[in-house]
Design a protein around this motif. Sequence first.
Motif, PDB file in Angstrom:
ATOM      1  N   UNK A   1     -43.842  42.860  43.742  1.00 25.27           N
ATOM      2  CA  UNK A   1     -44.834  42.765  44.629  1.00 25.27           C
ATOM      3  C   UNK A   1     -46.256  42.304  43.889  1.00 25.27           C
ATOM      4  N   UNK A   2     -46.813  41.569  44.724  1.00 24.62           N
ATOM      5  CA  UNK A   2     -48.011  40.894  44.316  1.00 24.62           C
ATOM      6  C   UNK A   2     -49.180  41.251  45.194  1.00 24.62           C
ATOM      7  N   UNK A   3     -50.465  41.768  44.366  1.00 21.44           N
ATOM      8  CA  UNK A   3     -51.763  41.999  45.109  1.00 21.44           C
ATOM      9  C   UNK A   3     -52.686  40.653  44.851  1.00 21.44           C
ATOM     10  N   UNK A   4     -53.099  40.168  45.935  1.00 22.02           N
ATOM     11  CA  UNK A   4     -53.974  39.282  45.812  1.00 22.02           C
ATOM     12  C   UNK A   4     -55.312  39.633  46.459  1.00 22.02           C
ATOM     13  N   UNK A   5     -56.490  39.658  45.426  1.00 26.69           N
ATOM     14  CA  UNK A   5     -57.494  40.122  45.590  1.00 26.69           C
ATOM     15  C   UNK A   5     -58.422  39.350  46.511  1.00 26.69           C
ATOM     16  N   UNK A   6     -58.972  40.021  47.882  1.00 22.25           N
ATOM     17  CA  UNK A   6     -59.976  39.184  48.535  1.00 22.25           C
ATOM     18  C   UNK A   6     -61.315  39.413  48.321  1.00 22.25           C
TER      19      UNK A   6
ATOM     20  N   UNK B   1     -44.081  33.273  45.935  1.00 19.32           N
ATOM     21  CA  UNK B   1     -42.828  33.286  46.345  1.00 19.32           C
ATOM     22  C   UNK B   1     -41.954  33.641  44.926  1.00 19.32           C
ATOM     23  N   UNK B   2     -42.381  32.841  44.084  1.00 22.18           N
ATOM     24  CA  UNK B   2     -41.632  33.102  42.601  1.00 22.18           C
ATOM     25  C   UNK B   2     -41.801  34.531  42.206  1.00 22.18           C
ATOM     26  N   UNK B   3     -43.050  35.110  42.329  1.00 24.41           N
ATOM     27  CA  UNK B   3     -43.320  36.390  41.573  1.00 24.41           C
ATOM     28  C   UNK B   3     -42.572  37.431  42.351  1.00 24.41           C
TER      29      UNK B   3
ATOM     30  N   UNK C   1     -47.398  31.101  52.391  1.00 22.25           N
ATOM     31  CA  UNK C   1     -46.984  31.544  51.259  1.00 22.25           C
ATOM     32  C   UNK C   1     -46.996  30.752  50.152  1.00 22.25           C
ATOM     33  N   UNK C   2     -47.788  30.715  48.910  1.00 22.00           N
ATOM     34  CA  UNK C   2     -47.890  29.858  47.953  1.00 22.00           C
ATOM     35  C   UNK C   2     -46.661  30.208  47.188  1.00 22.00           C
ATOM     36  N   UNK C   3     -46.396  28.910  46.495  1.00 22.55           N
ATOM     37  CA  UNK C   3     -45.041  29.105  45.647  1.00 22.55           C
ATOM     38  C   UNK C   3     -45.118  30.089  44.372  1.00 22.55           C
TER      39      UNK C   3
END
Length: 270
Positions: free
Chosen positions: A219-224, A252-254, A247-249
């Motif tokens: 999972x990835x958490x992107x801070x807003x 997707x890789x992570x 969805x940035x590359x």
Amino acid sequence: MNEDFARNLRLLCSYYKSIAEVCRRLDINRPQFNRYLSGRYRPGDGTLRRLCDFFGVEVHEIMLPSAQFERLVSVRPRPLHAPEAQTAEARHLIHLKEIGSTGLDRFLGSYFETYLSMACPGKILRTLVTLERQDDGVVYQRTERLIEHPSEKAYHGVYRGVVHLLTDRIFLNDYETLTGLEITQTILFPSFKNRVSRLTGLKLGVSGSGERMPCCARVVYEFLGPHIDVRKALRLCGLYDMDDARIDSATRQAIRNDMAPGEWHFRARY
């Protein structure tokens, strides 16, 4: 002396629904408590202090002549209810909050959470997660936005939980609020940079499909930010195809759930 004590104890118990409730909240054996009520026995010093703390009186007061004690109690604020005795579960949660709430303030705010959907294999799911401080702990809400059919309105699933920071790892535990049939745990690497941008880790939960299979996903958490337009953010949540350009590359890789040669366990990625 025991007879006055017994009468005073019976008076205090009369403010409760039953003797059984008092015993339950005190976590004390009913036959033992009955001996105190009968006046045949006086509790030991430790038990006596616990009784007095529960009922909100002093040790010397509960030993007063019963008529004097009744007058004393009659002018005290009512009801003489003490807080519920802590359950074993509550004690563990309080301990976790005490040791795991420090250092989380820099992570407060909203995030896009992105991972491979457990209910819809082959799809990427993006949800909105908001961490906030309440009292002396940190809680969060995770909101899923799903559209089952183009002609239907979006469905919002809401999960609520608590956050702990233990030895440089962020632990999130939540439950699904509508049915209460699902608990999810997420463990994240904290950001060691001055500015929080992305957090990565693993998510363990149960597939929302009919088989309800336990699953684990990266999972990835992107801070807003600390303050966002929630409606706009939710419109960007939902299911995405694996090759969707929105969805940035790097993300997707992570979130790819593969294992490298020689790996014996499914591990998070930095």
